[in-house]
Motif scaffolding. Structure first.
Motif, short mmCIF file in Angstrom:
data_model
loop_
_atom_site.label_atom_id
_atom_site.label_comp_id
_atom_site.label_asym_id
_atom_site.label_seq_id
_atom_site.Cartn_x
_atom_site.Cartn_y
_atom_site.Cartn_z
N ALA A 18 9.76 1.66 -1.58
CA ALA A 18 8.94 0.61 -2.20
C ALA A 18 7.70 1.25 -2.81
CB ALA A 18 8.55 -0.44 -1.17
N VAL A 19 7.53 1.07 -4.12
CA VAL A 19 6.35 1.59 -4.82
C VAL A 19 5.96 0.61 -5.92
CG1 VAL A 19 6.87 4.05 -4.40
CG2 VAL A 19 7.71 2.95 -6.47
N ASN A 20 4.67 0.44 -6.12
CA ASN A 20 4.15 -0.28 -7.28
C ASN A 20 4.78 -1.65 -7.47
OD1 ASN A 20 2.32 -0.37 -9.44
ND2 ASN A 20 3.84 0.39 -10.91
N GLY A 21 5.07 -2.33 -6.38
CA GLY A 21 5.61 -3.67 -6.46
C GLY A 21 7.09 -3.75 -6.77
N ASP A 66 16.30 6.69 -10.27
CA ASP A 66 16.66 5.60 -11.16
C ASP A 66 15.37 4.87 -11.52
OD1 ASP A 66 19.44 5.89 -11.22
OD2 ASP A 66 19.74 4.63 -9.44
N LEU A 67 15.00 4.86 -12.78
CA LEU A 67 13.82 4.12 -13.19
C LEU A 67 13.97 2.63 -12.85
CD1 LEU A 67 13.20 5.72 -16.68
CD2 LEU A 67 11.79 6.03 -14.64
N ARG A 68 12.86 1.95 -12.72
CA ARG A 68 12.88 0.50 -12.51
C ARG A 68 13.78 -0.14 -13.59
NH1 ARG A 68 7.81 -3.51 -11.69
NH2 ARG A 68 6.82 -1.57 -10.99
N GLU A 87 3.57 4.71 -13.92
CA GLU A 87 2.86 4.46 -12.66
C GLU A 87 3.83 4.40 -11.49
OE1 GLU A 87 -0.09 4.07 -9.91
OE2 GLU A 87 -0.15 4.82 -11.98
N ASP A 88 5.03 3.87 -11.72
CA ASP A 88 6.06 3.92 -10.67
C ASP A 88 6.28 5.35 -10.21
OD1 ASP A 88 6.46 1.17 -10.94
OD2 ASP A 88 8.37 1.36 -12.01
N ILE A 93 5.79 10.02 -6.49
CA ILE A 93 5.40 11.39 -6.15
C ILE A 93 4.40 11.40 -5.00
CG2 ILE A 93 4.22 13.46 -7.01
CD1 ILE A 93 5.37 12.69 -9.81
N ALA A 94 3.43 10.49 -5.07
CA ALA A 94 2.43 10.41 -4.00
C ALA A 94 3.08 10.01 -2.68
CB ALA A 94 1.34 9.40 -4.38
N GLY A 95 3.98 9.05 -2.73
CA GLY A 95 4.63 8.59 -1.51
C GLY A 95 5.50 9.65 -0.88
N LEU A 96 6.14 10.45 -1.70
CA LEU A 96 6.98 11.52 -1.18
C LEU A 96 6.15 12.72 -0.72
CD1 LEU A 96 9.89 11.52 -3.82
CD2 LEU A 96 9.90 10.54 -1.52
N GLY A 97 4.92 12.82 -1.21
CA GLY A 97 4.06 13.94 -0.83
C GLY A 97 4.55 15.26 -1.36
N VAL A 98 5.10 15.27 -2.58
CA VAL A 98 5.72 16.49 -3.08
C VAL A 98 5.03 17.07 -4.32
CG1 VAL A 98 7.99 15.95 -2.16
CG2 VAL A 98 7.39 15.16 -4.45
#
Length: 294
Positions: A18-21, A66-68, A87-88, A93-98
């Protein structure tokens, strides 16, 4: 981790986040090395890279998203755009920490990956463009059917028309026109590949992702030119061309502080990762190694 039905078994793990809604689906392969994020174009999903992923995963941690609105990610809503898609990916990337990642964009994903790299250079180690253009730098010409452009862009940007014309005809559209029209290597896109792409394009509302990106393309030229002027790309770039020739290199050179490294693959059409995965890996791996060493 959730395993999805696919026409062939490859060594990837499927994930939803789940990212960016929204909810994005991505696959992961490889246990070591710097991260690579693969971003598909149209009419594709992550599956466009399924032959390339094992080749890169020998040296890298590979993520293909897979893009939104595409593949097994959540459907897009009205108003979806390349800015939303960028932004997705930023939040992914931030959520995965990579981060920083080696970002790879193909085809209509150009606007998305350029926005991400220009706005958030701290999370992008390098940018590879494959048969990729940008609005404001010539891509709009492909919508001009009077000068050799393609009819499908007008269809995808006309309100309600994609669902009206393409719903229930996904297999025919993909297998009888889209891939044959832009593939140069015989047999590179087989029946199993078409079935996998058609599986997800047959979902309710599945054309809205493409609608959002193509609608963006026809409207964002001035914005992307301004972004390139204010924030030219300073990370290393690689341009890979197939039947589009040097178009990708010309595009990347126009938005970068330094010239792109360029590779042109002879005898290859638009779907480079499916038509020539070995040659593409041979072009990418030394570039990524140089960036990592640099």
């Amino acid at each position: 981790m959730t395993t999805l039905d696919s026409p062939a078994t490859i060594d990837v793990a499927h994930h939803f986040v789940a990212v960016n809604g929204t909810t994005l689906h991505y696959v992961r392969a490889g246990d070591a090395g710097s991260p690579v994020l693969l971003v598909h174009g149209f009419p594709e999903t992550w599956w466009a890279f399924h032959r390339l992923i094992p080749l890169l995963a020998r040296r890298h941690r590979v993520f293909a998203v897979d893009l939104r609105g595409f593949g097994d990610s959540a459907p897009a809503e009205d108003g979806f755009s390349s800015a939303v898609a960028a932004e997705d990916l930023h939040q992914l990337i931030a959520g995965l920490g990579v981060g920083p990642v080696h970002l790879v964009g193909q085809d209509i994903a150009g606007g998305t990956v350029f926005r991400l790299a220009a706005a958030h250079p701290e999370v992008v180690a390098s940018l590879t463009g494959i048969e990729m253009g940008l609005a404001g730098f010539g891509l709009e010409a492909f919508a001009d059917v009077t000068h050799g452009g393609s009819w499908h862009i007008g269809v995808l940007t006309a309100p309600h028309i994609p669902g009206m014309l393409l719903t229930g005809r996904e297999q025919a559209f993909l297998g009888e026109w889209a891939f044959p029209a832009m593939t140069a290597v015989p047999g590179a896109v087989g029946d199993d590949d078409i079935a996998e792409f058609a599986r997800t394009y047959a979902r309710p509302g599945a054309w809205r992702g493409a609608v959002g990106l193509y609608t963006s393309m026809l409207a964002e030229g001035d914005e992307l030119r301004a972004l390139a002027t204010a924030s030219p790309l300073r990370m290393p770039t690689l341009a890979v061309g197939g039947f589009g020739g040097p178009f990708t290199q010309v595009t990347l050179d126009a938005v970068s502080a330094a010239p792109a490294r360029s590779v042109l693959l002879e005898g290859v059409g638009h779907y480079v990762a499916m038509e020539a995965p070995d040659a593409l890996a041979e072009a990418m791996l030394p570039f990524l190694a140089d960036v990592d060493a640099g």
